[in-house]
Design a protein around this motif. Structure first.
Motif: not given
Lengths: 357, 357
Positions: A237-242, A244
């Motif tokens: 989830g963090l990787a996806r947010m980053l 973005e």
């Protein structure tokens, strides 16, 4: 048949893997019409491997949301069950699936059994680390709670895997905790810590905190499946947010469209690297056979990586090493304790493992 | 005196906060010579706030590695203890520290007590989420194990905080778990789930998996301190690794030095955002007073954010709201159960809280 992207990712990904491994043949399990439809649509560059892709009819598919207990009661003609039957019989050297993890785990245990009396396999996956290395993390969710003994077994299995599959001489094994002092953490991690300090066969380096998973300080990080699963999914989830945010920062602050356009291929590469877990298969470690779980979100390239992982474990004969090293340990523990129910399972409990298979 | 960067980050950061909040005065606690040395070195642009920075002599410093039990036995003239004494007496409206978390927690509990009979505060921090929002996560490490009742208390406290401090009408509260089905997870999360479903005062949305911390689906995510601390530190580690990889990708693949040079300011901004936890203070939630823990690695800017967090909580009078809403709940639980030791603490247990202070 599994995976969020449907059978195309699985079939094409398998074909990609055959391109890399010319010695490999792959059986595909599922409704024949679906398999043949995907095979007919293979891209031209994969046509050469077609003769090594062997479709095998399985009339049923285990749904993604079926409970493990229901999967065990379900008819034995699902794609998952038929695949595992072929692994158990030795027709196949390993199984790979992107399907329902709980069902895969339950059916694998029934079909293959475990090594050295391990009550339940652990799920392990390689996490990329700072400096370009990698770290095996286990358990990723098969064992929601783990006693000290289970944690010690995970440590042993992870150590054997890093040694045998990756060729590390003395893999550094750590326990995941909220601090590095011996007084920190739950009773089970503290007890496991004490036991691991007395085991010369493991290069145990003590506790690591959460950042120890990624900073390259350990080759194997051990935790219960509750923590492991949550850390893994939080990281995704963090990787996806980053990704973005990196994209948004570039779009917002760079006047020049040219620069943004120039940045695109690099960002695309980063995007792939940011979500590395999707590109590694997870091992069901402790089974008396080789089964790899591909990430549900994996595309063809990701599924091909999971197949390659299976090939590596077959080459290194991982279950046999696990049986030998954990079985030995069990025997020693039995003698040391002077009784059979020593806490450590004994070799005789794992009759269903046959290394010659 | 705390923090990896020493008193400079704390003193300068406090001065930065005073620049933003003209109504604020700040007491600084520590050896007077050290405080005066830092004050003498304040950058010119911060000189204007000097008269609102009030040094207060504290001869001792609690070391970063001192155990909470030792901190409790230590002399009461440490910078931490003297600060908390001033918060307890009402001389200060809130306390902020970048020091030893365990010591801060133990000394805060002794100096301030808790609201509504909460046995032990939880540490909560705001995590940035996809889409630009944020999510309070608690507990981040104060409670290594948490019963269902503690998890319910965390949910209540997080909900009150998001409502009162951030002005959300009905903050979405979720429990962190390994799946979203009611059968998933440990006994305590399953029991907490069942209880929360019966509480109309909480907008409980059920379980979220690890990615729910970052994907913006919840405003409050509740877990025990073991999981919370590991997720937080793993996220910090992952963010650091990703920054390294983004940088490496740019350096390796872009022929043009110009582009790499152009990318630098954007990457710098991303770097700050990638490590967001460092830039938010963590609340010690459940204390009968306001105490904010600044990240040990925070620089002056990060420490200033923690001071601003304290200002917000003072403005909204957070402990009073917690006392009222949790106390009410305790009273209801006591009546419902027909006895005082109902599992929920009763209001009378928290005599040391005085909302008028």
């Amino acid at each position: 048949m599994g995976g969020d992207l449907g059978p195309r990712a699985t079939v094409w990904g398998t074909a990609e893997a055959l391109l890399v491994h010319p010695e490999l043949e792959a059986c595909l399990y599922g409704p024949l019409d679906m398999l043949e439809a995907e095979l007919a649509r293979l891209p031209r560059r994969l046509h050469g491997v077609g003769s090594r892709l062997l479709p095998s009819h399985a009339p049923r598919i285990i749904p993604q949301d079926m409970k493990p207990s229901s999967a065990l009661r379900a008819a034995r003609d699902s794609s998952l069950a038929l695949m595992l039957e072929d692994v158990a019989s030795g027709r196949a050297a390993a199984g790979v699936s992107a399907g329902n993890t709980g069902a895969l785990m339950a059916l694998s245990r029934r079909a293959l059994g475990t090594v050295a009396g391990i009550p339940r396999p652990a799920i392990s996956t390689a996490i990329p680390t700072q400096g370009g290395g990698r770290c095996y993390m286990l358990d990723m969710g098969a064992n929601i709670e783990a006693s000290a003994q289970r944690l010690v077994e995970f440590a042993l299995m992870g150590s054997v895997m890093a040694r045998q599959v990756d060729g590390l001489a003395r893999p550094r094994v750590a326990l995941l905790n909220v601090g590095v002092e011996a007084t920190k953490g739950t009773a089970s991690v503290r007890q496991a810590d004490a036991r691991l300090r007395d085991m010369p066969e493991i290069n145990y380096i003590g506790f690591v905190e959460g950042d120890g998973v990624f900073n390259g300080s350990a080759d194997v990080v051990v935790c219960d499946g509750f923590v492991g699963n949550i850390v893994l999914k939080a990281s995704e989830g963090l990787a996806r947010m980053l990704v973005e945010r990196v994209q948004a920062t570039f779009d917002a602050h760079w006047g020049s469209r040219l620069v943004s356009w120039l940045a695109r291929p690099a960002l695309h590469r980063v995007k792939r690297r940011l979500d590395p877990v999707r590109y590694n298969g997870a091992s069901l470690l402790g089974l008396a056979g080789i089964v790899i779980k591909s990430h549900g979100r994996a595309d063809a390239q990701g599924f091909a990586c999971a197949v390659s992982r299976a090939v590596q474990e077959v080459r290194m004969n991982l279950p046999e090493h696990l049986e030998r090293e954990l079985g030995q340990r069990s025997a020693i523990a039995s003698i040391a304790c002077g009784r059979r129910d020593s806490g450590f399972p004994t070799r005789s409990q794992s009759q269903d493992f046959n290394p010659e298979r």
